[in-house]
Enzyme design. Structure first.
Site, PDB file in Angstrom:
ATOM      1  N   GLU A  41       0.581  -1.356  -0.044  1.00 39.77           N
ATOM      2  CA  GLU A  41      -0.167  -0.092  -0.365  1.00 39.77           C
ATOM      3  C   GLU A  41       0.749   1.153   0.244  1.00 39.77           C
ATOM      4  O   GLU A  41       0.459   2.027   0.572  1.00 39.77           O
ATOM      5  CB  GLU A  41      -0.873   0.005   1.229  1.00 39.77           C
ATOM      6  CG  GLU A  41      -2.261  -0.926   1.101  1.00 39.77           C
ATOM      7  CD  GLU A  41      -3.044  -0.964   2.896  1.00 39.77           C
ATOM      8  OE1 GLU A  41      -4.307  -1.684   1.997  1.00 39.77           O
ATOM      9  OE2 GLU A  41      -2.242  -0.366   3.536  1.00 39.77           O
TER      10      GLU A  41
HETATM   11  C1  NGO Z   1      -4.638  -4.415   4.795  1.00 42.33           C
HETATM   12  C2  NGO Z   1      -3.163  -3.559   5.549  1.00 42.33           C
HETATM   13  C3  NGO Z   1      -3.100  -2.841   6.562  1.00 42.33           C
HETATM   14  C4  NGO Z   1      -4.067  -3.159   7.478  1.00 42.33           C
HETATM   15  C5  NGO Z   1      -5.005  -4.785   6.663  1.00 42.33           C
HETATM   16  C6  NGO Z   1      -6.312  -4.668   7.532  1.00 42.33           C
HETATM   17  C7  NGO Z   1      -1.637  -5.133   4.232  1.00 42.33           C
HETATM   18  C8  NGO Z   1      -0.834  -6.227   3.732  1.00 42.33           C
HETATM   19  N1  NGO Z   1      -1.774  -4.227   4.526  1.00 42.33           N
HETATM   20  O1  NGO Z   1      -3.211  -5.748   4.281  1.00 42.33           O
HETATM   21  O2  NGO Z   1      -2.058  -1.972   6.947  1.00 42.33           O
HETATM   22  O3  NGO Z   1      -4.169  -3.639   8.262  1.00 42.33           O
HETATM   23  O4  NGO Z   1      -5.182  -4.466   5.154  1.00 42.33           O
HETATM   24  O5  NGO Z   1      -7.584  -5.592   7.124  1.00 42.33           O
END
Ligand code: NGO
Length: 489
Positions: free
Chosen positions: A300
């Site tokens: 992300e």
């Molecule tokens: C995503 C995000 C995290 C969140 C999570 C919540 C990943 C790999 N990055 O998973 O920052 O906490 O969802 O479900």
């Protein structure tokens, strides 16, 4: 509690081969004892403790001649083991400590839940179990950044996961809200990033000192669990930038965040300060971590332009190798050319052309953690008091009834290092919350990681899972009484 004799196959994860012999039940008499050679003495002591708790008997540990014998021999395959239970004796055999530990976890599930039950049933079911894992890597992840869990709370989770032959604990140590591991030379990371109120909604705070982290590594090692530390880069770094404003692109201070937004922070790919910082952190984390893996996040990074993301990873991926570790990263990392041993961790819901299949084609191993199946922080159903639902609601059958080797086209059995069940902590505050989200779904992921695909079946899993109700109730464990399961007791 209603005492019923366990059947030999009432084990999660289901063993590869179970041959019951009801004529050969082993009697848990007051003289029950454990013996093992010195190299396996610690495992013998761990088993004796379980037996003491289950039976109330004294259970001495000796070098040989015990009614329960632990033999470090045969089965040189990692984690493979055999258990023979007869009227006279129980024999646990494996060529490795990890195999013997796995055998002890199997036997543990065949013991009475507590002494009161032991007084009624007094036996372990007879027969032979032969077993070995499907995947080398069976993981759980705990997010310490969104909510800090203390060493005692982390130890409690290690105890939980190890029972189900989960052999890696991935610790998500840093994120926008907090920084949870002390790094020499960068004291403000934890002074500020681990201060009171650093967590989602300002809950909690705290961090692991280096000795505390080392103690956790040792605690896990005794249970054959390898710690996989994650430093999330180049996004999810707001806490580091609050502590050190020079880590932003313009050097301007940024404020602390306690909301659960993602994707707004990034290290600056075009500043040398960034790499000096990252190298210090990777070197220190590698030095503290005896296990082979170091996770660099990579997820992300929405505010890192794609070209900068590539520049950043091209500099940082080799650093992990330089300090002797194998790099793991969320699947976004596969957008760049990876070092041969790098492991992308797939967490996507819908397949996309993100480079993971390409990495698998060129020989990379992958960890499977699709959010709609293996994320333990998803709500069970729309009424779940805890959890998120961005990947949908995930009941027990949904977490069980999928196969990692057919999840992503181009990533088959031979490309899988294993599976992992992440538990993100935006909505969690306590061990009771962890247990509520992990139990029972963690057991589904544990069985997917261990048991051969062809031997797995939802109705069998569902029936075996039901037997954990009385056990967890007796142990005071806060499991979710999922309505899909006809819990016993
Ligand atoms: C995503 C995000 C995290 C969140 C999570 C919540 C990943 C790999 N990055 O998973 O920052 O906490 O969802 O479900």
């Amino acid at each position: 509690m209603r005492a019923t004799l366990r059947r030999l196959g009432d084990v999660i994860p289901l063993p590869v081969s179970v041959r019951p012999d009801p004529a050969a039940n082993f009697h848990l008499s007051p003289t029950v004892s454990v013996s093992a050679a010195p190299e396996a003495a610690d495992i013998a002591e761990q088993l004796a403790q379980l037996l003491r708790r289950a039976t109330g008997h004294p259970v001495p540990v000796t070098r040989d001649g015990g009614s329960i014998r632990i033999l470090l021999e045969g089965y040189d395959k990692n984690e493979a083991y055999r258990i023979d239970i007869t009227a006279e004796s129980v024999t646990l055999r494996a060529g490795t400590g990890s195999g013997l530990f796995a055998a002890v976890q199997t036997l543990r599930q065949l013991l009475p839940a507590e002494a009161a039950e032991a007084a009624e049933i007094e036996v372990v079911p007879g027969g032979t179990i032969e077993d070995e894992p499907r995947f080398a890597y069976r993981g759980a992840m705990l997010d310490l950044a969104r909510h800090f869990f203390t060493p005692a709370e982390i130890r409690s989770y290690i105890d939980t996961i190890a029972q189900f032959k989960i052999n890696h604990l991935h610790l998500h140590l840093t994120d926008d809200q907090g920084w949870r591991l002390e790094i020499p030379g960068w004291p403000r990371l934890t002074e500020i990033g681990g201060a009171e109120g650093t967590g989602v909604d300002g809950a909690g705070g705290g961090f692991l000192t280096r000795p505390e982290y080392a103690d956790l590594v040792a605690y896990a090692e005794r249970r054959f669990v390898t710690i996989v530390p994650e430093i999330d880069l180049p996004g999810h770094v707001n806490a580091a930038q609050v502590a050190y404003p020079e880590l932003t692109c313009d050097g301007e201070p940024v404020g602390p965040r306690t909301d659960a937004e993602v994707g707004y922070s990034s290290l600056c790919a075009n500043r040398e300060e960034t790499y000096a910082f990252v190298e210090d952190v990777i070197r220190e984390v590698a030095a503290l971590t005896p296990g082979p893996f170091l996770h660099i996040g990579g997820d992300e990074a929405f505010s890192t332009p794609p070209e900068d993301y590539r520049t950043f990873l091209t500099r940082v991926l080799p650093m992990v190798g330089k300090y002797g570790k194998r790099v793991v990263g969320w699947h976004e990392m596969a957008a760049v050319d990876l070092p041969p041993t790098a492991v992308p961790q797939y967490w996507r819901v819908e397949p996309a052309d993100d480079g993971v299949a390409r990495a698998a084609r060129t020989g990379h191993q992958v960890i499977m953690s699709p959010a709609d199946r293996s994320y333990l922080d998803m709500k069970y159903d729309k009424d779940s008091p805890l959890g998120l639902d961005w990947a949908g609601v995930v009941g027990v059958e949904r977490s069980y009834d999928w196969d990692p080797a057919v999840r992503l086209p181009g990533v088959g059995e031979e490309s899988l290092l294993g599976v992992e069940a992440p538990l993100w902590s935006e909505t969690l505050r306590s061990v009771a919350d962890i247990e509520f989200m992990a139990l029972p779904r963690l057991l589904a992921i544990a069985e997917i990681g261990w048991t051969p695909r062809a031997a797995r079946d939802w109705s069998s899993f569902r029936a075996r899972l039901a037997g954990f109700g009385p056990r967890w109730t007796a142990e005071g464990v806060n499991f979710h009484r999922s309505p899909e399961i006809d819990w016993e007791g």
